[in-house]
Design an enzyme around this catalytic site. Sequence first.
Site, PDB file in Angstrom:
ATOM      1  N   LYS A 136       0.843  -1.192   0.000  1.00 19.59           N
ATOM      2  CA  LYS A 136       0.000   0.000   0.000  1.00 19.59           C
ATOM      3  C   LYS A 136       0.881   1.246   0.000  1.00 19.59           C
ATOM      4  CE  LYS A 136      -0.627   0.263   5.045  1.00 19.59           C
ATOM      5  NZ  LYS A 136       0.077   1.537   5.267  1.00 19.59           N
ATOM      6  N   LYS A 180       0.907  -0.005  10.071  1.00 23.61           N
ATOM      7  CA  LYS A 180       2.004   0.550   9.286  1.00 23.61           C
ATOM      8  C   LYS A 180       1.724   2.012   8.929  1.00 23.61           C
ATOM      9  CE  LYS A 180       4.223  -3.361   9.171  1.00 23.61           C
ATOM     10  NZ  LYS A 180       3.514  -4.000  10.282  1.00 23.61           N
ATOM     11  N   ASP A 181       2.798   2.748   8.665  1.00 23.44           N
ATOM     12  CA  ASP A 181       2.708   4.175   8.371  1.00 23.44           C
ATOM     13  C   ASP A 181       1.827   4.443   7.154  1.00 23.44           C
ATOM     14  OD1 ASP A 181       5.539   3.526   9.529  1.00 23.44           O
ATOM     15  OD2 ASP A 181       5.202   5.638  10.001  1.00 23.44           O
ATOM     16  N   ARG A 182       1.189   5.618   7.147  1.00 25.33           N
ATOM     17  CA  ARG A 182       0.404   6.031   5.988  1.00 25.33           C
ATOM     18  C   ARG A 182       1.298   6.614   4.909  1.00 25.33           C
ATOM     19  NH1 ARG A 182      -1.686  10.608   3.877  1.00 25.33           N
ATOM     20  NH2 ARG A 182      -1.029  11.873   5.644  1.00 25.33           N
TER      21      ARG A 182
END
Length: 359
Positions: free
Chosen positions: A62, A91-93
Amino acid sequence: MTESGFKQENVSSGWPPAWPYAYGGPLDDGDYRATPEDFVVEECLDFAPEGHGEHLWLWLEKRDLTTLELARRLARICDVTQRDVGFSGMKDRVAVTRQWLSVHLPGREAPEDLAERLADDRQGPPVALLECRRHPRKLKRGVHRGNRFMLRVSGEAIEHPQFTARWQRLCELGVPNYFGPQRFGPGGRNLLHARGILARGWRKRDDREGMMLSTARSYLFNELLAARIAANDWATPIDGDVLILDGTASQFVAETIDDELIQRAARLDLHPSGVLWGQGGSLALYEAARHEQALVAGHGELCAGLERAGVRLARRALRVRLSAPELTRDERSLRLRFELPRGAFATAVLRELIAHPTL
């Protein structure tokens, strides 16, 4: 002032807190996330899906999307509830991340156009389906071993004559295991929200994912770690420390510190730990216990609110080892590659190297 010597923060106007650095502070201004592709995270499991079972496990990539947003999209596409979607870590954006998610699909297959619908940018940032396999069980929180990071860093800091030497010190001596700024939200707003929720009494409906509890515990841990760094005993055991063996959950109380324990800590075989606040008695003794008691003196409302919420006391290493570290340069930037254990933040590594508004 708290007993640990740090000013209690007014989150709305005094963020970020002046938590100390272990190696003298950042070397210069730098940038580490000009684009999501500059911050790549890959989840590391110690096992693989078995190839059969009621749960379909999906290895997904992503970009510019949170894990929760991805879970909601999967639930819609597969026509299941969000409870039927599992993942191990958030998880980080603003990053490119690869991780496993699972979908409970007993007796049926995923939609034939699953990959196409995930990649459809009309539903949000496109997601790539890299692999899918069946497994008997849902993917549970916190089962991954760690995360592998590949970060592109630029700016004045990378030209500093001490940059490579500082990086080597982090590799050899370890990194303060601070929770990163993304845990607290822009301007510390998550912490402000957590204070309000805990003050009136935590309820599940106000905090479905438990993020506000996590935010409060993270802040208290960072305060404790800050006090230990200021006392210069964050990496060296002190009498009464609860020590955690590197790469494991094993821990033991060291009533007195001998030369062997000091040498093992120097080799990064074990680390002093700090409390993640909650119900239950801490095993820490003597000076280590006094550091923890200072949290109650300085942040009594947060501590009491967490206890009333019923969260159980836990522990976290004060220091983290960089596994498989690598530094490479090109003309305008450098790339840092390393692996961290589950729950550790790459931003905690970067804050010891570069000055950046979000660090």
